[in-house]
Design an enzyme around this catalytic site. Structure first.
Site, PDB file in Angstrom:
ATOM      1  N   ARG A 171      46.602  31.934  39.337  1.00  0.00           N
ATOM      2  CA  ARG A 171      45.137  31.916  39.330  1.00  0.00           C
ATOM      3  C   ARG A 171      44.624  30.848  38.363  1.00  0.00           C
ATOM      4  O   ARG A 171      43.712  30.091  38.698  1.00  0.00           O
ATOM      5  CB  ARG A 171      44.595  33.296  38.924  1.00  0.00           C
ATOM      6  N   ARG A 175      47.582  40.153  26.810  1.00  0.00           N
ATOM      7  CA  ARG A 175      46.736  41.079  27.587  1.00  0.00           C
ATOM      8  C   ARG A 175      47.548  42.281  28.053  1.00  0.00           C
ATOM      9  O   ARG A 175      47.044  43.404  28.106  1.00  0.00           O
ATOM     10  CB  ARG A 175      46.123  40.343  28.778  1.00  0.00           C
ATOM     11  N   ARG A 202      38.080  50.562  29.565  1.00  0.00           N
ATOM     12  CA  ARG A 202      39.369  49.997  29.176  1.00  0.00           C
ATOM     13  C   ARG A 202      39.874  50.603  27.870  1.00  0.00           C
ATOM     14  O   ARG A 202      40.955  50.239  27.415  1.00  0.00           O
ATOM     15  CB  ARG A 202      39.238  48.495  29.003  1.00  0.00           C
ATOM     16  N   LYS A 205      42.566  44.353  40.778  1.00  0.00           N
ATOM     17  CA  LYS A 205      41.392  45.240  40.732  1.00  0.00           C
ATOM     18  C   LYS A 205      40.182  44.532  41.348  1.00  0.00           C
ATOM     19  O   LYS A 205      39.513  45.080  42.220  1.00  0.00           O
ATOM     20  CB  LYS A 205      41.059  45.641  39.282  1.00  0.00           C
ATOM     21  N   ARG A 254      42.951  30.904  35.339  1.00  0.00           N
ATOM     22  CA  ARG A 254      41.687  30.969  34.604  1.00  0.00           C
ATOM     23  C   ARG A 254      41.955  30.590  33.140  1.00  0.00           C
ATOM     24  O   ARG A 254      43.118  30.497  32.735  1.00  0.00           O
ATOM     25  CB  ARG A 254      41.202  32.432  34.692  1.00  0.00           C
TER      26      ARG A 254
HETATM   27  P1  B4P Z   1      42.433  39.997  40.330  1.00  0.00           P
HETATM   28  O1  B4P Z   1      41.926  40.811  41.463  1.00  0.00           O
HETATM   29  O2  B4P Z   1      41.501  38.952  39.769  1.00  0.00           O
HETATM   30  O3  B4P Z   1      42.967  40.899  39.108  1.00  0.00           O
HETATM   31  P2  B4P Z   1      42.243  41.849  38.076  1.00  0.00           P
HETATM   32  O4  B4P Z   1      43.138  43.052  37.999  1.00  0.00           O
HETATM   33  O5  B4P Z   1      40.806  42.097  38.426  1.00  0.00           O
HETATM   34  O6  B4P Z   1      42.290  40.924  36.759  1.00  0.00           O
HETATM   35  P3  B4P Z   1      41.926  41.046  35.236  1.00  0.00           P
HETATM   36  O7  B4P Z   1      42.267  42.423  34.734  1.00  0.00           O
HETATM   37  O8  B4P Z   1      42.624  39.899  34.618  1.00  0.00           O
HETATM   38  O9  B4P Z   1      40.388  40.735  35.095  1.00  0.00           O
HETATM   39  P4  B4P Z   1      39.080  41.254  34.356  1.00  0.00           P
HETATM   40  O10 B4P Z   1      38.045  40.336  34.844  1.00  0.00           O
HETATM   41  O11 B4P Z   1      38.876  42.720  34.602  1.00  0.00           O
HETATM   42  O12 B4P Z   1      43.787  39.322  40.806  1.00  0.00           O
HETATM   43  C1  B4P Z   1      44.534  38.428  39.988  1.00  0.00           C
HETATM   44  C2  B4P Z   1      45.068  37.275  40.820  1.00  0.00           C
HETATM   45  O13 B4P Z   1      46.007  37.755  41.776  1.00  0.00           O
HETATM   46  C3  B4P Z   1      43.991  36.529  41.631  1.00  0.00           C
HETATM   47  O14 B4P Z   1      44.279  35.156  41.612  1.00  0.00           O
HETATM   48  C4  B4P Z   1      44.137  37.110  43.038  1.00  0.00           C
HETATM   49  O15 B4P Z   1      43.743  36.186  44.023  1.00  0.00           O
HETATM   50  C5  B4P Z   1      45.635  37.372  43.102  1.00  0.00           C
HETATM   51  N1  B4P Z   1      45.963  38.509  43.973  1.00  0.00           N
HETATM   52  C6  B4P Z   1      45.282  39.684  44.080  1.00  0.00           C
HETATM   53  N2  B4P Z   1      45.900  40.497  44.969  1.00  0.00           N
HETATM   54  C7  B4P Z   1      47.020  39.834  45.394  1.00  0.00           C
HETATM   55  C8  B4P Z   1      48.087  40.148  46.310  1.00  0.00           C
HETATM   56  N3  B4P Z   1      48.137  41.323  46.950  1.00  0.00           N
HETATM   57  N4  B4P Z   1      49.066  39.236  46.497  1.00  0.00           N
HETATM   58  C9  B4P Z   1      49.035  38.030  45.846  1.00  0.00           C
HETATM   59  N5  B4P Z   1      48.056  37.669  44.989  1.00  0.00           N
HETATM   60  C10 B4P Z   1      47.055  38.557  44.759  1.00  0.00           C
HETATM   61  O16 B4P Z   1      39.297  41.074  32.759  1.00  0.00           O
HETATM   62  C11 B4P Z   1      39.282  39.836  32.066  1.00  0.00           C
HETATM   63  C12 B4P Z   1      38.982  39.994  30.569  1.00  0.00           C
HETATM   64  O17 B4P Z   1      37.618  40.475  30.381  1.00  0.00           O
HETATM   65  C13 B4P Z   1      39.807  41.029  29.796  1.00  0.00           C
HETATM   66  O18 B4P Z   1      41.072  40.507  29.368  1.00  0.00           O
HETATM   67  C14 B4P Z   1      38.855  41.332  28.585  1.00  0.00           C
HETATM   68  O19 B4P Z   1      38.912  40.344  27.598  1.00  0.00           O
HETATM   69  C15 B4P Z   1      37.478  41.309  29.213  1.00  0.00           C
HETATM   70  N6  B4P Z   1      37.015  42.666  29.630  1.00  0.00           N
HETATM   71  C16 B4P Z   1      36.756  43.062  30.917  1.00  0.00           C
HETATM   72  N7  B4P Z   1      36.373  44.350  30.952  1.00  0.00           N
HETATM   73  C17 B4P Z   1      36.381  44.799  29.667  1.00  0.00           C
HETATM   74  C18 B4P Z   1      36.114  46.062  29.051  1.00  0.00           C
HETATM   75  N8  B4P Z   1      35.745  47.130  29.776  1.00  0.00           N
HETATM   76  N9  B4P Z   1      36.238  46.173  27.703  1.00  0.00           N
HETATM   77  C19 B4P Z   1      36.604  45.116  26.962  1.00  0.00           C
HETATM   78  N10 B4P Z   1      36.892  43.894  27.467  1.00  0.00           N
HETATM   79  C20 B4P Z   1      36.790  43.731  28.812  1.00  0.00           C
END
Ligand code: B4P
Length: 183
Positions: A128, A141, A89, A15, A130
């Site tokens: 990644r 998660r 979410r 995302k 983190r």
């Molecule tokens: P990302 O692009 O970082 O993935 P994401 O879906 O945004 O991640 P996530 O859901 O964990 O994060 P968020 O910050 O929203 O890609 C992941 C990895 O894959 C990266 O290393 C990237 O480089 C790699 N990648 C991407 N595309 C690729 C491809 N095509 N091929 C290979 N590799 C690829 O959430 C984090 C935490 O924040 C949650 O668990 C929660 O605790 C909190 N949070 C956030 N929003 C919230 C909400 N609305 N309500 C409550 N808690 C919330």
């Protein structure tokens, strides 16, 4: 091109990665609740201290806290387009967003669901590395996603807003799929 967007999908679906690219190309405002929460943690604010432990367990930060952040950020949005990445979410977050957008008279154009198998998600997140990317936390998660966030798929499908995009493959290939789906 649709420019008032939500990005939905399991952790690690890409995302954040795809939202950043799309917003850069189309000059859309990118609002990631994950990034906003991590900034609060890095700045050591009271809110950040509250959020940090929750995020590191792979749980969701409380709806109240996330809504307060989103509402303050959305005040600055104009008609130029916005992408909410990782928000809502939960169903209560989605209902609160509906109310907020109604008062702003800015309806959602589309909700993008990025779809990917668990095996690939886990591989990507472990790579990644983190603080919340250990295997046990990732599995939690995914469970939280199925329990709290996946119901939003039906919520937005019923409104006729859902667009599913296959999130397997290279970053570039997925961007192309997204551009086509939103044009
Ligand atoms: P990302 O692009 O970082 O993935 P994401 O879906 O945004 O991640 P996530 O859901 O964990 O994060 P968020 O910050 O929203 O890609 C992941 C990895 O894959 C990266 O290393 C990237 O480089 C790699 N990648 C991407 N595309 C690729 C491809 N095509 N091929 C290979 N590799 C690829 O959430 C984090 C935490 O924040 C949650 O668990 C929660 O605790 C909190 N949070 C956030 N929003 C919230 C909400 N609305 N309500 C409550 N808690 C919330």
């Amino acid at each position: 091109m649709k420019t008032r967007l939500l990005f939905l999908g399991p952790p690690g679906a890409g995302k954040g990665t795809q939202a950043a690219r799309l917003c850069e190309t189309h000059s859309i405002k990118h609002l990631s609740t994950g990034d906003l929460l991590r900034s609060e943690v890095a700045a050591g604010t009271t809110l950040g201290q509250e959020a940090e432990a929750v995020m590191n367990r792979g749980e969701l930060v409380s709806d109240e806290l996330v809504l307060a952040i989103v509402e303050s950020q959305m005040k600055d949005l104009n008609g130029a387009g916005w992408l909410l990445d990782g928000f809502p979410r939960t169903v209560p977050q989605a209902e609160a967003l509906d109310k907020l957008l109604e008062t702003m008279k800015q309806p959602i154009d589309a909700v993008v669901l990025l779809e990917l198998d668990d095996g690939v998600l886990i591989e990507r997140l472990l790579a990644r590395g983190r603080a919340d990317d250990t295997e046990a936390v990732i599995r939690n998660r995914l469970e939280v996603y199925r329990d709290k966030t996946a119901p939003l798929i039906d919520f937005y499908a019923a409104k006729g807003l859902l667009i599913s995009v296959e999130a397997q493959g290279s970053v570039e290939a997925i961007s192309e799929r997204l551009e086509t789906a939103l044009s």
